[in-house]
Write a protein that holds these residues in place. Structure first.
Motif, PDB file in Angstrom:
ATOM      1  N   SER A   1      27.413  39.455  36.952  1.00 56.96           N
ATOM      2  CA  SER A   1      26.595  39.810  38.108  1.00 56.96           C
ATOM      3  C   SER A   1      27.381  40.503  39.212  1.00 56.96           C
ATOM      4  CB  SER A   1      25.929  38.545  38.653  1.00 56.96           C
ATOM      5  OG  SER A   1      25.687  38.646  40.020  1.00 56.96           O
ATOM      6  N   CYS A   2      28.716  40.297  39.283  1.00 59.47           N
ATOM      7  CA  CYS A   2      29.425  40.744  40.475  1.00 59.47           C
ATOM      8  C   CYS A   2      30.379  41.918  40.251  1.00 59.47           C
ATOM      9  CB  CYS A   2      30.193  39.589  41.106  1.00 59.47           C
ATOM     10  SG  CYS A   2      31.622  39.069  40.150  1.00 59.47           S
TER      11      CYS A   2
ATOM     12  N   THR B   1      33.482  41.996  39.680  1.00 61.75           N
ATOM     13  CA  THR B   1      34.821  41.853  40.267  1.00 61.75           C
ATOM     14  C   THR B   1      35.863  41.468  39.196  1.00 61.75           C
ATOM     15  OG1 THR B   1      34.508  39.536  40.881  1.00 61.75           O
ATOM     16  CG2 THR B   1      33.945  41.187  42.542  1.00 61.75           C
TER      17      THR B   1
ATOM     18  N   ILE C   1      23.542  45.126  29.083  1.00 64.01           N
ATOM     19  CA  ILE C   1      23.589  44.645  30.470  1.00 64.01           C
ATOM     20  C   ILE C   1      24.940  44.951  31.104  1.00 64.01           C
ATOM     21  CG2 ILE C   1      23.755  42.478  31.787  1.00 64.01           C
ATOM     22  CD1 ILE C   1      21.182  41.624  30.281  1.00 64.01           C
TER      23      ILE C   1
ATOM     24  N   ASP D   1      25.098  48.672  31.765  1.00 60.01           N
ATOM     25  CA  ASP D   1      24.310  49.031  32.960  1.00 60.01           C
ATOM     26  C   ASP D   1      25.102  48.780  34.239  1.00 60.01           C
ATOM     27  OD1 ASP D   1      22.212  49.821  31.442  1.00 60.01           O
ATOM     28  OD2 ASP D   1      20.990  48.029  31.775  1.00 60.01           O
ATOM     29  N   MET D   2      25.861  47.696  34.249  1.00 57.89           N
ATOM     30  CA  MET D   2      26.683  47.381  35.425  1.00 57.89           C
ATOM     31  C   MET D   2      27.772  48.442  35.594  1.00 57.89           C
ATOM     32  SD  MET D   2      25.759  44.540  36.983  1.00 57.89           S
ATOM     33  CE  MET D   2      27.198  43.893  37.827  1.00 57.89           C
TER      34      MET D   2
ATOM     35  N   LEU E   1      27.169  52.193  36.946  1.00 58.10           N
ATOM     36  CA  LEU E   1      27.074  52.464  38.377  1.00 58.10           C
ATOM     37  C   LEU E   1      28.358  52.079  39.123  1.00 58.10           C
ATOM     38  CD1 LEU E   1      23.402  51.327  38.999  1.00 58.10           C
ATOM     39  CD2 LEU E   1      24.271  53.648  38.782  1.00 58.10           C
ATOM     40  N   ASP E   2      29.458  51.995  38.375  1.00 63.24           N
ATOM     41  CA  ASP E   2      30.743  51.734  39.029  1.00 63.24           C
ATOM     42  C   ASP E   2      31.531  53.038  39.039  1.00 63.24           C
ATOM     43  OD1 ASP E   2      33.437  50.988  39.594  1.00 63.24           O
ATOM     44  OD2 ASP E   2      32.926  48.921  39.049  1.00 63.24           O
ATOM     45  N   ASP E   3      31.861  53.521  40.232  1.00 63.44           N
ATOM     46  CA  ASP E   3      32.500  54.838  40.347  1.00 63.44           C
ATOM     47  C   ASP E   3      33.868  54.900  39.671  1.00 63.44           C
ATOM     48  OD1 ASP E   3      30.350  55.827  41.748  1.00 63.44           O
ATOM     49  OD2 ASP E   3      31.161  55.211  43.692  1.00 63.44           O
TER      50      ASP E   3
END
Lengths: 102, 392
Positions: free
Chosen positions: A44-45, A47, A66, A69-70, A73-75
């Motif tokens: 979820s985070c 990190t 899933i 998908d996370m 969207l992480d540059d």
């Protein structure tokens, strides 16, 4: 038993050994800088972002939808990116090298 | 109370999904807010993508405008880093981030544990007590002294303010209440600038961001965010968790027996409750989300509460699955502006669950009034106005 190498952003190399649990938990237990694992490992985070060294990429399976998908969207993500809370420590990971992103 | 017990035995800790139909059929909902309408985005993927796209969906608009209901009429101070966009955002965030990660430290957690244990011991001696005012507000305020690193005694003042920093019983936006906070912060900032200590005020006052010393107004902007962002949200999360365990005593027993699931239980409760329903953005160009046209200079909101029940990502989204293993919820937001206080909030809840499991055998609900928010066509339960219980 799997030997896993983390390379932090300031190029410190940390070799740890584990038998069970997730790679994120192993990193947190060994105070690997840049792996916080804030959400405890439920994806979820974001990190616990690592990039797998291309030479050891074949030791890992595919990321789930899933997880993808996370990462999408992480540059800082690239094709070798993984959230290491989603990697289970098993013999198969022995010798893997992970570059910590943050 | 027997009547209430039978009728509501399985209902009080249920938080129905108010957005299901609209999320499936359209993907958005439209609401008015003080003549500045908002398109609520309801699907997890849209919410994430929009939160990530800070160029088209900005936070650095007129101060207060990205909050729903809008706070433009009650404040002109910018909350920092919350209402600042990249690249400036990063400089502020990098400054405050290490401070807000302190809850990962053992000493910090010990202090929180003492605060929470004392409070539980106190209410255990009472026949019954009202959770929102007599437990959650106190817990939130006392824990905040640890986050700010200020004397414990300050929490007494914050408890006296009541549950809402900006809102009162009668009106949604209460300028008078906001002024109490603003005046208090002015005073504390002056004090810290004369006598610097090791608190958050002093850290900010001595900080240099992008080569410039932080102004008192900027310091105030960070402090308003810290006070306002962590108040209703923590209070709802704590109160709702207690309601849940009252009606699911076996879950509390399970945490006592399997403490290793506590972290997952916290994430799942936070997903299910979504203590903050949504947060807005201002649109900088004509665009579209889920094939719906969105006009330049209008507002959208990222509906965390709806996204958390999106069956595209969550199996059995309306059930609390205490040890849910994959749980990509957005209760702490997503991307650039994700919740700065999340580390603190997670520790509070983790310790709360552990201490409840250790000390409390049974929680009985005596009386409760739900807090239902009205967002246009949607009526969403976010928590309780009051809920009286007994701990045994």
């Amino acid at each position: 038993m799997a030997k896993i190498t983390f390379i932090t952003k300031d190029q410190e190399s940390i070799v740890v050994e584990g038998t069970a649990g997730s790679v994120m938990e192993l990193a947190v237990q060994n105070n690997v800088k840049g792996i916080d694992g804030d959400c405890g490992g439920v994806c979820s985070c974001a990190t616990c972002h690592v990039q797998v060294d291309p030479a050891s990429a074949d030791k890992l399976g595919e990321a789930s939808e899933i997880e993808q998908d996370m990462l999408e969207l992480d540059d800082d993500a690239n094709e070798y990116s993984r959230l290491c809370c989603q990697l289970q420590v098993t013999e198969a990971l022995d010798g893997v090298v992970l570059n910590v992103v943050k | 109370m027997e009547h209430l017990k039978e009728d509501k035995k399985t209902k009080l800790s249920e938080f129905p999904d108010a957005f299901e139909q609209a999320r499936i059929e359209k993907g958005y909902g439209e609401i008015d807010d003080q003549n500045d309408p908002v398109t609520m985005l309801l699907r997890l993927k849209d919410v994430r993508k929009t939160a990530h796209n800070w160029k088209t969906f900005i936070s650095g608009a007129e101060p207060g405008r990205i909050v729903v209901p809008s706070e433009v009429h009650i404040r002109d101070i910018r909350q920092i880093p919350f209402e600042v966009d990249p690249p400036e955002h990063k400089s502020y965030r990098d400054l405050v981030e290490p401070w807000f990660k302190r809850p990962l430290g053992e000493e910090y957690q010990k202090v929180l544990k003492t605060i929470i244990d004392e409070l539980i011991d106190e209410v255990l001696t009472m026949d019954q007590f009202e959770v929102v005012g007599d437990f959650s507000l106190k817990l939130q305020s006392r824990a905040l002294t640890t986050l700010l690193n200020v004397p414990y005694k300050e929490s007494e003042t914050w408890i006296d303010w009541g549950v809402h920093v900006f809102r009162s019983e009668d009106t949604d936006l209460d300028g008078g209440k906001a002024n109490i906070l603003f005046d208090y912060l002015d005073e504390k900032i002056e004090e810290a600038s004369k006598n610097p200590g090791d608190d958050l005020y002093s850290l900010l006052l001595s900080a240099v961001v992008d080569g410039k010393k932080m102004t008192k107004e900027e310091v105030k902007g960070v402090m308003i965010l810290t006070f306002a962002g962590g108040r209703d949200t923590v209070i709802n999360a704590v109160t709702n968790s207690i309601a849940y365990f009252a009606e699911h005593p076996n879950s509390l027993k399970r945490i006592a027996q399997e403490p290793e699931i506590t972290g997952r239980a916290v994430e799942e409760l936070v997903r299910y409750f979504a203590p903050l329903t949504h947060m807005g953005r201002v649109v900088t160009e004509d665009t579209q989300v889920c094939e719906h046209a969105i006009k330049n200079d209008s507002r959208v909101s990222l509906c965390w509460a709806s996204a958390n029940r999106d069956s595209a990502a969550f199996e059995n989204p309306n059930e609390v699955v205490l040890d849910r293993k994959v749980n990509p919820h957005v209760s702490f937001g997503f991307s650039t502006h994700n919740c700065l206080g999340a580390t603190h909030a997670r520790q509070i809840l983790k310790i709360l669950l552990t201490s409840l499991a250790e000390k409390v055998k049974d929680i009985e609900i005596k009386d409760a009034k739900e807090n239902i928010e009205e967002w246009g066509e949607f009526n969403r339960k976010v928590g309780f106005k009051n809920i009286t219980v007994s701990f045994n």
